[in-house]
Design an enzyme around this catalytic site. Sequence first.
Site, PDB file in Angstrom:
ATOM      1  N   TYR A   3     -29.086  18.054   6.392  1.00  0.00           N
ATOM      2  CA  TYR A   3     -30.129  18.404   5.442  1.00  0.00           C
ATOM      3  C   TYR A   3     -30.474  17.170   4.621  1.00  0.00           C
ATOM      4  O   TYR A   3     -29.585  16.496   4.100  1.00  0.00           O
ATOM      5  CB  TYR A   3     -29.651  19.521   4.506  1.00  0.00           C
ATOM      6  N   GLN A  54     -33.992  28.486   3.211  1.00  0.00           N
ATOM      7  CA  GLN A  54     -34.484  28.968   4.513  1.00  0.00           C
ATOM      8  C   GLN A  54     -34.109  27.992   5.634  1.00  0.00           C
ATOM      9  O   GLN A  54     -33.805  28.416   6.758  1.00  0.00           O
ATOM     10  CB  GLN A  54     -35.996  29.243   4.479  1.00  0.00           C
ATOM     11  N   SER A  77     -22.232  12.039  -9.685  1.00  0.00           N
ATOM     12  CA  SER A  77     -21.526  10.822  -9.308  1.00  0.00           C
ATOM     13  C   SER A  77     -20.615  10.331 -10.442  1.00  0.00           C
ATOM     14  O   SER A  77     -20.864  10.597 -11.609  1.00  0.00           O
ATOM     15  CB  SER A  77     -22.561   9.749  -8.965  1.00  0.00           C
ATOM     16  N   GLN A 122     -23.896   3.709 -11.848  1.00  0.00           N
ATOM     17  CA  GLN A 122     -23.612   5.134 -11.645  1.00  0.00           C
ATOM     18  C   GLN A 122     -24.297   5.995 -12.689  1.00  0.00           C
ATOM     19  O   GLN A 122     -24.803   7.074 -12.394  1.00  0.00           O
ATOM     20  CB  GLN A 122     -22.101   5.407 -11.676  1.00  0.00           C
ATOM     21  N   HIS A 149     -27.700   7.546 -12.080  1.00  0.00           N
ATOM     22  CA  HIS A 149     -27.939   8.592 -11.068  1.00  0.00           C
ATOM     23  C   HIS A 149     -28.495   9.859 -11.709  1.00  0.00           C
ATOM     24  O   HIS A 149     -29.536  10.349 -11.321  1.00  0.00           O
ATOM     25  CB  HIS A 149     -26.658   8.912 -10.301  1.00  0.00           C
ATOM     26  N   GLU A 204     -14.508   9.545  -7.939  1.00  0.00           N
ATOM     27  CA  GLU A 204     -15.221   9.306  -6.681  1.00  0.00           C
ATOM     28  C   GLU A 204     -15.150   7.807  -6.337  1.00  0.00           C
ATOM     29  O   GLU A 204     -14.734   7.428  -5.260  1.00  0.00           O
ATOM     30  CB  GLU A 204     -16.679   9.761  -6.863  1.00  0.00           C
ATOM     31  N   HIS A 205     -15.559   6.954  -7.289  1.00  0.00           N
ATOM     32  CA  HIS A 205     -15.507   5.501  -7.095  1.00  0.00           C
ATOM     33  C   HIS A 205     -14.555   4.883  -8.102  1.00  0.00           C
ATOM     34  O   HIS A 205     -14.633   5.191  -9.291  1.00  0.00           O
ATOM     35  CB  HIS A 205     -16.878   4.864  -7.340  1.00  0.00           C
ATOM     36  N   ASP A 257     -22.310   1.621  -1.512  1.00  0.00           N
ATOM     37  CA  ASP A 257     -23.366   2.640  -1.420  1.00  0.00           C
ATOM     38  C   ASP A 257     -24.300   2.376  -0.252  1.00  0.00           C
ATOM     39  O   ASP A 257     -24.817   3.310   0.367  1.00  0.00           O
ATOM     40  CB  ASP A 257     -24.218   2.641  -2.700  1.00  0.00           C
ATOM     41  N   HIS A 278       5.352  40.736  21.803  1.00  0.00           N
ATOM     42  CA  HIS A 278       5.563  39.301  21.980  1.00  0.00           C
ATOM     43  C   HIS A 278       6.843  39.059  22.787  1.00  0.00           C
ATOM     44  O   HIS A 278       6.872  38.253  23.716  1.00  0.00           O
ATOM     45  CB  HIS A 278       5.674  38.598  20.618  1.00  0.00           C
TER      46      HIS A 278
END
Lengths: 430, 430
Positions: A122, A186, A232, A254, A257, A322-323, A356, A415
């Site tokens: 996406y 959708q 971020s 950052q 963002h 994250e970073h 990045d 079994h």
Amino acid sequence: MRIMRAEQFGLKREVEYGSPEQNEVVRTIVEAVRTEGDAALLKYTEQHDRVKLDAASLRVTQQEIEAAYAKVDAAFLTAIREAAVNIRAFHEKQMRVSWMDLQPDGTLLGQILRPLKRVGVYVPGGKAAYPSSVLMNVIPAQVAGVPEIVMVTPPATGGKEGIDPYILVAAAESGVKEMYRVGGAQAIAALAFGTATIAPVDKICGPGNIYVALAKRAVFGAVDIDSIAGPSEIVVLADDTADASYVAADLLSQAEHDEMSSAILITPSTKLAEAVAAEVERQLATLPREAIARSSVDNYGAALLVDSLKDGIDVVNQLAPEHLEVLTADPMSLLGLIQNAGAIFLGPYSSEPVGDYFAGPNHIIPTNGTARFSSPVNVDDFLKKSSLIYYSKEALMANGDKIITLARHEGLEGHARAIEIRLEKERGIQ
Amino acid sequence: MRIMRAEQFGLKREVEYGSPEQNEVVRTIVEAVRTEGDAALLKYTEQHDRVKLDAASLRVTQQEIEAAYAKVDAAFLTAIREAAVNIRAFHEKQMRVSWMDLQPDGTLLGQILRPLKRVGVYVPGGKAAYPSSVLMNVIPAQVAGVPEIVMVTPPATGGKEGIDPYILVAAAESGVKEMYRVGGAQAIAALAFGTATIAPVDKICGPGNIYVALAKRAVFGAVDIDSIAGPSEIVVLADDTADASYVAADLLSQAEHDEMSSAILITPSTKLAEAVAAEVERQLATLPREAIARSSVDNYGAALLVDSLKDGIDVVNQLAPEHLEVLTADPMSLLGLIQNAGAIFLGPYSSEPVGDYFAGPNHIIPTNGTARFSSPVNVDDFLKKSSLIYYSKEALMANGDKIITLARHEGLEGHARAIEIRLEKERGIQ
């Protein structure tokens, strides 16, 4: 930027689950597309994207892709091609293969790795349509060997006409052969359940707005989804040797963002904290996205003072950013102590945008503390494992009774009998 | 057992998301434990398990574990120890290590693998308390190097006193040092958010009832969770060379799990289908769990006729079964065609209980068609990856302008400037 002791700082983050109304909207759309297929897909596209399409016009044509190439500038094309080479090279190092282990008694055990068959990527419309993210989602799937990678993206955004040519070129460059102009919940439902025009996929990845995120949650189970990214984050761990202007620039990269982004300096040096705070102010003044970055710095940013770099690492491990950038005299010496960080940037030249866009590692990285238990997007995300058991007669005769003991203990007589019937027959034959 | 053409068969499975009431119960419990800690944990334990505890008695003592050893029988202990050795050996082959790649320009890129720090294993009470499942959850985490593995299990079930000694022994044998007598949604919440007595974990795994499953869903994001297992499934692909009594016994070994289990034969041989159907009837008659197995066979089982083994494999790939047995003249020749199956058992001696208990591969395997995109529990589930970027000055000087181009195209000027400030300074110095 606030300067405070690390102990006084509390980073509060909430996971976005959407309002009941948003969830209801998504449920309705997903259910409609699941049961009515293309008709619902086209209806919601007209309703939400204000673009009237028919089933035949959903797929992006080869001519449009060629037209897109004519519109992008040469420097961009050169840069993204080189980035793609680097990203591919890094992810190829992650690739693994099946293995088998033949045991002395003739038993063969193994782990078989196969790519997923079909993956949907996406790509959001509007300002959040980043060509670099197309590469970061598509290339690992390609390296894994996924034979069918399909991109979906809204047919147009706001006043704009058609799909951003840079997105089409990024997709084509990373090898996507199948693209559809659909977005929103959708599009996610179409990828999950399939319609007459769009065949269903095994996994959906890529970022999107809250409706896309909720739709991904709703279809999870029918298909796999990637993690749902939060805002971020960057943490810079630095000492007196760091250049305050570099640190400030990286924090702002950052912070720009969005308002929810978090940019944090951790340092034992009050002097550096003050210099960085001053540099942040200086650099903010001329930043195009100043308002966003300032809000992020004010609300989620801080310079945190610690007694030592080791104490700083403890804070890093709690935040699980994250970073993480390490700008210290000897950054490599700290690497072994870092437990929780999605991507680690060492030294003065490893500014986060290097990762990045260009160096090769993935830029889709766990946020919101989830680096404690999850990983950047990687080739494993597009592979599945099957266990292989080829048990020998010798092994069954030697171990059958133990298997029966364990099965009977668990009350699973069926079994036990599946083993017993073989032991009896083989012993009878012998 | 029904015999029909494969095309006529539709396996319909639904994912269990719980009723609104069940979800509300779980939300209330999770929220109470999150905010009130031990007090809520003890309150709900008394309410749901009818056992009154205090915080000091939550943890299972060393004496209890020793007492448990005195209660289990020797054959069980021998069998489970040997199973643990096999499971450990198989999972050790899955283990991976960090890698780094030093490039000619001095840039170092890498992928760092680390174990999760703390993992919680849920073990349900009652009849579903399987010692084998304890091993299958704990050993992969241990092999990954997780330093803290904690088990939770209900304090008692129904009329029974205390925790099943076989569960305690299985946990001790697989190396668990920390065990608590708590179950249900309250135990999941305690593991996710921590209480004064139970420290929070990074990941929760293990099966449970609907309340446990819903609680795992509810805390996902704060911690990682394993997949939520559906009913067990087996598909046997067989030709005329298969022993109908083996096939029937293996089908019933899954059918006996619960009424929702699915046991399916796929074969080009009408003769085999008829023989297996007759054997199923014959063996069902003396099976202790006959009622369960019969319901499962009637509702979710079938013998599906196909034109060829290759057509059979197509059906297998559509079903993506948890367990696949291949009982044909040359099972190894079909392996390359199998795309979707969680665990593959080849040949007449690889009865599925061999894998459930003993051979070494994990018995926690994707159900409900999710083998299309997910994998049996494995060591990777307990490792996380961090990317490493140590960019050299040479690399930044050579590539900085391309990174700036890409950042500017995406409207992220702060990203561009983080690179630019370095290029300007370095070029000024040079």
